[in-house]
Scaffold this motif. Structure first.
Motif, PDB file in Angstrom:
ATOM      1  N   UNK A 156       0.856  -1.186   0.000  1.00 51.30           N
ATOM      2  CA  UNK A 156       0.000   0.000   0.000  1.00 51.30           C
ATOM      3  C   UNK A 156       0.893   1.237   0.000  1.00 51.30           C
ATOM      4  N   UNK A 157       0.618   2.138  -0.926  1.00 49.84           N
ATOM      5  CA  UNK A 157       1.395   3.373  -1.037  1.00 49.84           C
ATOM      6  C   UNK A 157       0.795   4.425  -0.098  1.00 49.84           C
ATOM      7  N   UNK A 158       0.999   4.181   1.182  1.00 47.34           N
ATOM      8  CA  UNK A 158       0.524   5.095   2.234  1.00 47.34           C
ATOM      9  C   UNK A 158       1.336   4.806   3.489  1.00 47.34           C
ATOM     10  N   UNK A 159       1.474   5.800   4.363  1.00 51.47           N
ATOM     11  CA  UNK A 159       2.211   5.580   5.609  1.00 51.47           C
ATOM     12  C   UNK A 159       1.534   4.530   6.484  1.00 51.47           C
ATOM     13  N   UNK A 160       2.320   3.842   7.269  1.00 50.05           N
ATOM     14  CA  UNK A 160       1.806   2.793   8.139  1.00 50.05           C
ATOM     15  C   UNK A 160       0.740   3.331   9.103  1.00 50.05           C
ATOM     16  N   UNK A 161       0.899   4.582   9.533  1.00 52.89           N
ATOM     17  CA  UNK A 161      -0.079   5.186  10.451  1.00 52.89           C
ATOM     18  C   UNK A 161      -1.454   5.295   9.801  1.00 52.89           C
ATOM     19  N   UNK A 209       3.943  -3.904   8.034  1.00 51.22           N
ATOM     20  CA  UNK A 209       5.390  -3.712   7.969  1.00 51.22           C
ATOM     21  C   UNK A 209       5.679  -2.434   7.191  1.00 51.22           C
ATOM     22  N   UNK A 210       6.486  -1.583   7.800  1.00 53.21           N
ATOM     23  CA  UNK A 210       6.868  -0.333   7.153  1.00 53.21           C
ATOM     24  C   UNK A 210       7.921  -0.632   6.095  1.00 53.21           C
ATOM     25  N   UNK A 211       7.634  -0.248   4.868  1.00 57.29           N
ATOM     26  CA  UNK A 211       8.600  -0.384   3.779  1.00 57.29           C
ATOM     27  C   UNK A 211       9.461   0.875   3.747  1.00 57.29           C
ATOM     28  N   UNK A 212       8.789   2.021   3.747  1.00 54.41           N
ATOM     29  CA  UNK A 212       9.445   3.324   3.864  1.00 54.41           C
ATOM     30  C   UNK A 212       8.395   4.287   4.403  1.00 54.41           C
ATOM     31  N   UNK A 256       5.132   3.831   2.272  1.00 55.34           N
ATOM     32  CA  UNK A 256       4.725   2.510   1.782  1.00 55.34           C
ATOM     33  C   UNK A 256       4.643   1.526   2.934  1.00 55.34           C
ATOM     34  N   UNK A 257       3.595   0.692   2.888  1.00 56.37           N
ATOM     35  CA  UNK A 257       3.331  -0.287   3.946  1.00 56.37           C
ATOM     36  C   UNK A 257       2.992  -1.630   3.324  1.00 56.37           C
ATOM     37  N   UNK A 258       3.493  -2.688   3.936  1.00 53.35           N
ATOM     38  CA  UNK A 258       3.080  -4.033   3.543  1.00 53.35           C
ATOM     39  C   UNK A 258       2.035  -4.510   4.554  1.00 53.35           C
ATOM     40  N   UNK A 259       0.871  -4.885   4.035  1.00 50.20           N
ATOM     41  CA  UNK A 259      -0.202  -5.455   4.845  1.00 50.20           C
ATOM     42  C   UNK A 259      -0.191  -6.957   4.642  1.00 50.20           C
ATOM     43  N   UNK A 260      -0.100  -7.698   5.725  1.00 56.29           N
ATOM     44  CA  UNK A 260      -0.188  -9.160   5.688  1.00 56.29           C
ATOM     45  C   UNK A 260      -1.438  -9.542   6.461  1.00 56.29           C
ATOM     46  N   UNK A 261      -2.305 -10.285   5.814  1.00 55.49           N
ATOM     47  CA  UNK A 261      -3.522 -10.769   6.462  1.00 55.49           C
ATOM     48  C   UNK A 261      -3.530 -12.286   6.341  1.00 55.49           C
ATOM     49  N   UNK A 262      -3.786 -12.949   7.443  1.00 60.96           N
ATOM     50  CA  UNK A 262      -3.821 -14.397   7.399  1.00 60.96           C
ATOM     51  C   UNK A 262      -4.697 -14.980   8.482  1.00 60.96           C
ATOM     52  N   UNK A 263      -4.815 -16.296   8.422  1.00 62.75           N
ATOM     53  CA  UNK A 263      -5.565 -17.005   9.454  1.00 62.75           C
ATOM     54  C   UNK A 263      -5.055 -18.430   9.556  1.00 62.75           C
TER      55      UNK A 263
END
Length: 146
Positions: free
Chosen positions: A11-16, A96-99, A102-109
């Motif tokens: 995602x091209x957005x800050x982690x916040x 996870x903060x990329x920069x 940019x943020x990496x979203x991990x969704x799982x179960x």
């Protein structure tokens, strides 16, 4: 029997910003097609109601317990179908903060219980697709600045 599904979204957005969207549960009905509603006040140890609507599947209400709320890092809850051991799921979101933008979203179960083998087709089909739709919806919302 156990099985796990996991999805990822850049995602091209800050982690916040991503965290804010993820934890503003009262807004889910406005944008989420998969997790339709939360009932209650999510805090660690609290039991809340969640209405799930997997694509092409039947809507179901779960009453999971929040296990972890680690700001801008992780959100995790565990629920059971009827009683523990039948069909249980530990759902998680990890950011996870990329920069800075940019943020990496991990969704799982992690699924467990005696019904997992019978429900594996649903897990790998409509549930997985629901995760992907949810991730895409968060991405769109965050990148549009909503």
């Amino acid at each position: 029997m156990k099985t796990t599904i996991e999805t990822q979204q850049i995602i091209q957005a800050p982690i916040s910003k991503v965290w804010q969207i993820l934890t503003r549960f009262e807004d889910y009905p406005k944008w989420s097609q998969f997790i339709k509603e939360f009932y209650g006040n999510p805090t660690v140890g609290s039991r809340i109601g969640v209405l799930l609507s997997p694509p092409g599947g039947k809507s179901m209400k779960m009453n999971p317990v929040f296990l972890k709320i680690d700001k801008e890092r992780e959100l995790r809850w565990r629920g059971s179908l009827i009683v523990k051991g039948i069909f249980d799921g530990e759902h998680y979101f990890i950011l996870q903060k990329i920069n800075e933008n940019s943020t990496k979203l991990i969704q799982g179960e992690n699924f467990s219980g005696i019904l997992v083998p019978l429900l594996k087709k649903m897990i790998m089909g409509s549930t997985l697709k629901g995760f992907e739709q949810f991730n895409q919806a968060i991405k769109e919302r965050a990148e549009q600045g909503l």
